[in-house]
Design an enzyme around this catalytic site. Sequence first.
Site, short mmCIF file in Angstrom:
data_model
loop_
_atom_site.label_atom_id
_atom_site.label_comp_id
_atom_site.label_asym_id
_atom_site.label_seq_id
_atom_site.Cartn_x
_atom_site.Cartn_y
_atom_site.Cartn_z
N LYS A 1 -2.04 24.34 35.03
CA LYS A 1 -1.46 25.66 35.77
C LYS A 1 -2.13 26.19 36.66
CE LYS A 1 1.11 27.95 33.05
NZ LYS A 1 2.34 28.50 33.37
N ASN B 1 -1.43 29.91 38.14
CA ASN B 1 -0.45 31.17 37.99
C ASN B 1 -0.33 32.10 38.88
OD1 ASN B 1 0.53 30.05 35.52
ND2 ASN B 1 -1.21 31.00 34.34
N THR C 1 21.74 34.48 48.36
CA THR C 1 22.60 35.75 47.74
C THR C 1 22.56 35.27 46.21
OG1 THR C 1 24.58 35.05 48.42
CG2 THR C 1 23.52 36.33 49.99
N HIS C 2 22.63 36.41 45.30
CA HIS C 2 22.82 36.12 43.99
C HIS C 2 21.72 35.11 43.36
CE1 HIS C 2 26.71 38.08 44.43
NE2 HIS C 2 27.01 37.33 45.50
N GLN D 1 -1.96 71.30 35.67
CA GLN D 1 -3.12 70.36 35.56
C GLN D 1 -2.61 68.83 35.47
OE1 GLN D 1 -6.95 71.89 33.89
NE2 GLN D 1 -6.30 70.39 32.40
N GLU E 1 2.19 38.93 39.95
CA GLU E 1 3.01 39.44 38.66
C GLU E 1 2.45 40.67 38.27
OE1 GLU E 1 3.04 36.38 35.50
OE2 GLU E 1 2.04 35.26 36.77
N SER F 1 -5.02 28.57 33.49
CA SER F 1 -4.52 28.86 31.95
C SER F 1 -5.63 28.39 31.10
CB SER F 1 -3.16 28.07 31.63
OG SER F 1 -3.14 27.63 30.31
N LYS G 1 -2.35 65.68 38.13
CA LYS G 1 -3.59 64.76 38.94
C LYS G 1 -3.57 63.33 38.51
CE LYS G 1 -5.97 69.07 39.63
NZ LYS G 1 -4.77 69.52 38.83
N SER H 1 -10.38 69.56 32.59
CA SER H 1 -9.93 68.53 33.63
C SER H 1 -10.88 67.87 34.44
CB SER H 1 -8.82 69.01 34.69
OG SER H 1 -9.52 70.17 35.15
N1 ARG Z 1 -7.91 72.65 36.55
C1 ARG Z 1 -6.91 73.60 37.21
C2 ARG Z 1 -5.94 72.60 37.38
O1 ARG Z 1 -6.10 71.30 37.67
C3 ARG Z 1 -7.33 74.44 38.10
C4 ARG Z 1 -6.49 75.66 38.16
C5 ARG Z 1 -6.73 76.61 36.81
N2 ARG Z 1 -6.12 77.78 37.04
C6 ARG Z 1 -5.92 78.58 35.88
N3 ARG Z 1 -5.34 79.75 36.36
N4 ARG Z 1 -6.12 77.97 34.89
O2 ARG Z 1 -4.61 72.79 37.52
#
Ligand code: ARG
Length: 458
Positions: free
Chosen positions: A283, A285, A155-156, A322, A290, A277, A325, A23
């Site tokens: 144009k 835009n 409205t609508h 993991q 958006e 554009s 994140k 990670s």
């Molecule tokens: N890289 C792991 C995570 O983000 C850290 C925790 C890992 N723990 C383990 N027992 N493998 O979740």
Amino acid sequence: MTKLWGGRFTKEAEAWVDEFGASISFDQKLVIQDIRGSMAHVAMLRSCDIISEEDGHKIHDGLVTLEKKAANGDLEFDVKYEDIHMNIEKLLTEEIGEVAGKLHTARSRNDQVATDMHLFMREETEEIIGLIRDLQRVLVGRSEEHTETLIPGYTHLQRAQPISFGHHLLAYVEMLARDADRLTDSLKRVNVSPLGAGALAGTTFPIDRRQTAEALGFDGIYENSLDAVSDRDFLIEFLSIGSTIMMHLSRLSEEIILWSSEEFDFIELDDTFATGSSIMPQKKNPDMAELVRGKTGRVYGSLFSLLTTLKSLPLAYNKDMQEDKEGVFDTVTTVKGSLKIFTGMIDSMIVQEKSAKKAVSTDFSNATELADYLAAKGMPFREAHEVVGKLVLHCIENDIVLAQCPFATFEEASALFEEDIYEALDPREVVARRNSEGGTGFTQVQQAIAKWKERLDI
Ligand code: ARG
């Protein structure tokens, strides 16, 4: 390569498998939080006599060096060490030698990663609240400028009743206030320390969880070690609040897009927030609006992704977690970026007062006013509605608006009409008279602006 956890293994890991499990490519974002968490942990190990003073100081100094290097972008991470926690331990070992290995006493990566995420979320939550306030301030400023600018309210997506443009913008100030409230409330659950829960069961060492919690600025600690390491509710909550923020911005995006079209022509965006554009020279835009509308989709995606990841996970830590994140990091970037874009875009947009005025003077959005007029003179509202409906039909057939009807037409429709009817049909009057609490009447809008100026310290 021997792993930090390699003792039990008889075979070297394969690089491509390691890479899949790693990670570090994304959790290096947590480098400062990880180091700070370690500093609090080592100080506690020392004061609880779990490691010696001397070792504690060495580790602390090593962490200080790493923090400086991290701030300068001088740390090099290696996918071999899987994640930010083991990379830092490896770098610390290079810095101060084998004593670095004592840092991980009475700790697991499971409580460590949870701690990092709590610290990260606290900082980002506070920053996002600040960005919401910035946008609210700009919206309030523009509302004040345009309290008396009239646009048709819909409205609508059909013209309904004329309203103050300022009143319309203030609706978003209210929505954003709820978002900021939700974020503030979430801090109660974000600002809690999982550190010291160990892998899942606590530890045999005489640690002091309150000390690390206090050192890291947490308001309290998780009371159950299993919950501490397996809880990701605070991230789900953030993604859900983030989704709501994006939903609000996406509704405003949609309005900006409509308003800046030739068909509506209520605003013109500043060049900074528009694009041309490559083929059509005329144009302009509303790309940024958006894009915010589009990015709302990926934020919802992150919420659903994490909910689905966590569904059915047995306690406590599982590597699945993991996956919490990237969606959270992406949402933080997206929400912050979108709020900043909107602050600039709203601040700089030009409001086309003339064409907005034309819109409310040439439509039937004053029809309710006419029905109210009759009802105020004693006609049951249902009947008044019917009378005015017929008048509107008459106008449509003759290609005129209500204010263009000769008085004879009104008289014919109802004896209750008097000459003051033309004044009542003036859109400014129509708006000004909607003075019920929270309505679009100018006095109400001014009061709301005064309230927000006080709350937002403007
Ligand atoms: N890289 C792991 C995570 O983000 C850290 C925790 C890992 N723990 C383990 N027992 N493998 O979740």
